[in-house]
Design a protein around this motif. Structure first.
Motif, PDB file in Angstrom:
ATOM      1  N   THR A  72       9.950  28.155 -30.915  1.00 26.62           N
ATOM      2  CA  THR A  72       9.005  28.465 -29.827  1.00 26.62           C
ATOM      3  C   THR A  72       9.738  28.648 -28.505  1.00 26.62           C
ATOM      4  O   THR A  72       9.293  29.402 -27.639  1.00 26.62           O
ATOM      5  CB  THR A  72       7.967  27.343 -29.703  1.00 26.62           C
ATOM      6  OG1 THR A  72       8.663  26.084 -29.554  1.00 26.62           O
ATOM      7  CG2 THR A  72       7.084  27.280 -30.932  1.00 26.62           C
ATOM      8  N   GLY A  73      10.851  27.979 -28.320  1.00 20.90           N
ATOM      9  CA  GLY A  73      11.643  28.136 -27.104  1.00 20.90           C
ATOM     10  C   GLY A  73      12.838  29.016 -27.353  1.00 20.90           C
ATOM     11  O   GLY A  73      12.727  30.125 -27.880  1.00 20.90           O
ATOM     12  N   SER A  74      14.025  28.519 -27.021  1.00 23.23           N
ATOM     13  CA  SER A  74      15.254  29.278 -27.261  1.00 23.23           C
ATOM     14  C   SER A  74      15.638  29.163 -28.735  1.00 23.23           C
ATOM     15  O   SER A  74      15.210  28.235 -29.432  1.00 23.23           O
ATOM     16  CB  SER A  74      16.378  28.742 -26.372  1.00 23.23           C
ATOM     17  OG  SER A  74      16.592  27.367 -26.630  1.00 23.23           O
ATOM     18  N   PRO A  75      16.461  30.087 -29.255  1.00 28.13           N
ATOM     19  CA  PRO A  75      16.898  30.003 -30.652  1.00 28.13           C
ATOM     20  C   PRO A  75      17.582  28.661 -30.935  1.00 28.13           C
ATOM     21  O   PRO A  75      18.201  28.074 -30.047  1.00 28.13           O
ATOM     22  CB  PRO A  75      17.880  31.167 -30.779  1.00 28.13           C
ATOM     23  CG  PRO A  75      17.493  32.124 -29.696  1.00 28.13           C
ATOM     24  CD  PRO A  75      16.998  31.275 -28.569  1.00 28.13           C
ATOM     25  N   VAL A  76      17.486  28.217 -32.169  1.00 28.11           N
ATOM     26  CA  VAL A  76      18.077  26.928 -32.530  1.00 28.11           C
ATOM     27  C   VAL A  76      19.603  26.969 -32.398  1.00 28.11           C
ATOM     28  O   VAL A  76      20.217  26.033 -31.880  1.00 28.11           O
ATOM     29  CB  VAL A  76      17.679  26.529 -33.967  1.00 28.11           C
ATOM     30  CG1 VAL A  76      18.429  25.264 -34.399  1.00 28.11           C
ATOM     31  CG2 VAL A  76      16.178  26.304 -34.063  1.00 28.11           C
ATOM     32  N   PHE A  77      20.221  28.061 -32.866  1.00 25.45           N
ATOM     33  CA  PHE A  77      21.684  28.103 -32.899  1.00 25.45           C
ATOM     34  C   PHE A  77      22.256  29.207 -32.018  1.00 25.45           C
ATOM     35  O   PHE A  77      21.723  30.316 -31.965  1.00 25.45           O
ATOM     36  CB  PHE A  77      22.174  28.322 -34.332  1.00 25.45           C
ATOM     37  CG  PHE A  77      21.879  27.176 -35.261  1.00 25.45           C
ATOM     38  CD1 PHE A  77      22.468  25.941 -35.066  1.00 25.45           C
ATOM     39  CD2 PHE A  77      20.988  27.334 -36.311  1.00 25.45           C
ATOM     40  CE1 PHE A  77      22.200  24.878 -35.911  1.00 25.45           C
ATOM     41  CE2 PHE A  77      20.712  26.289 -37.169  1.00 25.45           C
ATOM     42  CZ  PHE A  77      21.311  25.046 -36.966  1.00 25.45           C
ATOM     43  N   PRO A  78      23.377  28.924 -31.340  1.00 25.43           N
ATOM     44  CA  PRO A  78      24.117  29.970 -30.625  1.00 25.43           C
ATOM     45  C   PRO A  78      24.970  30.761 -31.608  1.00 25.43           C
ATOM     46  O   PRO A  78      25.170  30.342 -32.752  1.00 25.43           O
ATOM     47  CB  PRO A  78      25.004  29.167 -29.674  1.00 25.43           C
ATOM     48  CG  PRO A  78      25.309  27.917 -30.452  1.00 25.43           C
ATOM     49  CD  PRO A  78      24.047  27.609 -31.247  1.00 25.43           C
ATOM     50  N   GLU A  79      25.467  31.913 -31.186  1.00 25.02           N
ATOM     51  CA  GLU A  79      26.447  32.668 -31.965  1.00 25.02           C
ATOM     52  C   GLU A  79      27.805  32.449 -31.302  1.00 25.02           C
ATOM     53  O   GLU A  79      28.101  33.048 -30.280  1.00 25.02           O
ATOM     54  CB  GLU A  79      26.078  34.150 -32.019  1.00 25.02           C
ATOM     55  CG  GLU A  79      24.792  34.418 -32.785  1.00 25.02           C
ATOM     56  CD  GLU A  79      24.484  35.902 -32.914  1.00 25.02           C
ATOM     57  OE1 GLU A  79      25.459  36.696 -32.971  1.00 25.02           O
ATOM     58  OE2 GLU A  79      23.297  36.266 -32.936  1.00 25.02           O
ATOM     59  N   PRO A  80      28.624  31.577 -31.881  1.00 24.96           N
ATOM     60  CA  PRO A  80      29.865  31.172 -31.200  1.00 24.96           C
ATOM     61  C   PRO A  80      30.880  32.298 -31.084  1.00 24.96           C
ATOM     62  O   PRO A  80      30.915  33.218 -31.898  1.00 24.96           O
ATOM     63  CB  PRO A  80      30.385  30.046 -32.094  1.00 24.96           C
ATOM     64  CG  PRO A  80      29.789  30.335 -33.434  1.00 24.96           C
ATOM     65  CD  PRO A  80      28.448  30.931 -33.177  1.00 24.96           C
ATOM     66  N   GLU A  81      31.706  32.190 -30.063  1.00 26.45           N
ATOM     67  CA  GLU A  81      32.775  33.153 -29.813  1.00 26.45           C
ATOM     68  C   GLU A  81      34.110  32.565 -30.256  1.00 26.45           C
ATOM     69  O   GLU A  81      34.295  31.346 -30.298  1.00 26.45           O
ATOM     70  CB  GLU A  81      32.856  33.479 -28.318  1.00 26.45           C
ATOM     71  CG  GLU A  81      31.568  33.984 -27.704  1.00 26.45           C
ATOM     72  CD  GLU A  81      31.260  35.419 -28.079  1.00 26.45           C
ATOM     73  OE1 GLU A  81      32.179  36.084 -28.609  1.00 26.45           O
ATOM     74  OE2 GLU A  81      30.136  35.863 -27.846  1.00 26.45           O
ATOM     75  N   ALA A  82      35.060  33.436 -30.573  1.00 32.11           N
ATOM     76  CA  ALA A  82      36.414  33.008 -30.912  1.00 32.11           C
ATOM     77  C   ALA A  82      37.238  32.870 -29.641  1.00 32.11           C
ATOM     78  O   ALA A  82      37.133  33.683 -28.729  1.00 32.11           O
ATOM     79  CB  ALA A  82      37.062  34.021 -31.838  1.00 32.11           C
TER      80      ALA A  82
END
Length: 351
Positions: A194-204
């Motif tokens: 309902t708010g922000s996505p649960v997981f980020p997409e991490p960077e290298a």
């Protein structure tokens, strides 16, 4: 840490080259406790970890004891290897008061994320994973276990349980991070919060150091017995460097493409001395392989001397080592439980 690759239609993340760390960035990194860390680890990722910590990053370091079984039938001498890894971390400057150092087996909620994550990748994606292929080629098992194919998803759980935004990796590991981004993206699409996505997409986060070769001219690796460990004493280091592969050309030049073994030794000395490898090559000139190896030995032993001294001091207090792990495990477990609770909410599985 080795992160695995899955096929995806999205473009891979652009790597972030080592530079000033952003304050409060959360970083996940770590290693399997299968032996002492070596100079390839130091210049490839350990130095980055220390720099990130000094820059204010929230550093999580996993000692991946469960993953030892990925390519082994049993985890031989695991307590000793866990302690060796912890000693290496602390000796190079990772501060347990500012970093969370923990073991896989002590964080049940992290490992529970593996189940929903496996539902987000196909068998075909796991089979063509380059990390899985490489591990199979170098496996110590008579046959490949099912755990080998869960390895990439397990590593995604390592990264995503604490919602890490950055993952320090070597150049050769860049593709491996993509499966974690794929799993994060697919989870967020399948279970929109309902708010922000649960997981980020991490960077290298890339080290500026190129790949160091082992003493046999192949990739430096704990499992290939071709590495100079951080804990090696001065005599052992000298012996290993004397036996390092070079070539028949007596005049020393820095030419990574045509003379990779010589170039790697020059690079190693240059990293330890903070000088340019081409300049070192000019100074050695016609001195040949013997002069090159003397230069490298002196540079490495001088560089490692304070790390070795600190490591020996820490090894005299096993109670402190146990306390460091206990505190790190408790914090990691609390973070993992909070993330798992979010996952249950997103999947409507709170009962």
């Amino acid at each position: 840490m080795t992160i695995a690759l899955a096929a995806t239609t999205a473009a891979p993340a652009e790597p972030v080259t080592a530079g000033p760390a952003e304050p409060a960035a959360r970083v996940l990194t770590g290693d399997r406790p299968t032996g002492r860390l070596h100079l390839g680890h130091y210049f490839g990722t350990l130095a980055n970890r220390v720099r990130l910590q000094k820059g204010g990053a929230d550093l999580f370091v996993v000692i991946a004891d469960f993953q030892v079984l990925t390519d082994r039938d049993v985890a031989d001498d695991l307590p000793r290897y866990v302690e060796e890894l912890l000693l290496d971390y602390l000796a190079v400057g990772i501060d347990p008061d500012r970093a969370t150092i923990f073991t896989h087996s002590s964080v049940p909620a992290l490992n529970q994320l593996l189940l929903p994550f496996l539902s987000l990748v196909s068998v075909a994606e796991l089979r063509r994973n380059p990390t899985v292929k490489d591990e199979i080629n170098h496996s110590r098992q008579s046959s490949v276990s099912g755990l080998m194919f869960t390895y990439p998803a397990h590593q995604a759980a390592d990264i995503l349980f604490c919602k890490a935004g950055l993952v320090p990796v070597g150049q050769d590991q860049l593709p491996h991070l993509e499966i974690t981004r794929t799993i994060a993206r697919r989870f967020n699409d399948r279970y929109p919060a309902t708010g922000s996505p649960v997981f980020p997409e991490p960077e290298a986060l890339l080290s500026a150091a190129p790949l160091l070769l082992g003493t046999d001219g192949t990739k430096m690796s704990k499992s290939r017995d071709n590495a100079i460990s951080l804990a090696a004493d001065a005599d052992e280091t000298a012996r290993l460097i004397r036996g390092a592969k070079t070539d028949a050309d007596r005049h020393i030049t820095y030419d990574p493409e045509r003379r990779p073994e010589v170039a790697s030794l020059l690079l190693l000395a240059s990293l330890c001395l903070d000088r340019e490898p081409a300049v070192l090559a000019e100074e050695i000139g016609s001195g040949g392989a013997a002069a090159l190896k003397r230069c490298v030995t002196e540079a490495v032993n001088g560089f490692l001397a304070p790390i070795r001294a600190r490591r020996a001091e820490l090894a005299r207090d096993p109670g402190h080592l146990r306390a460091v792990l206990r505190a790190g495990n408790e914090r990691a477990d609390a973070v993992a439980e909070a993330t798992l609770d979010e996952v249950r909410a997103a999947m409507s599985s709170r009962y």
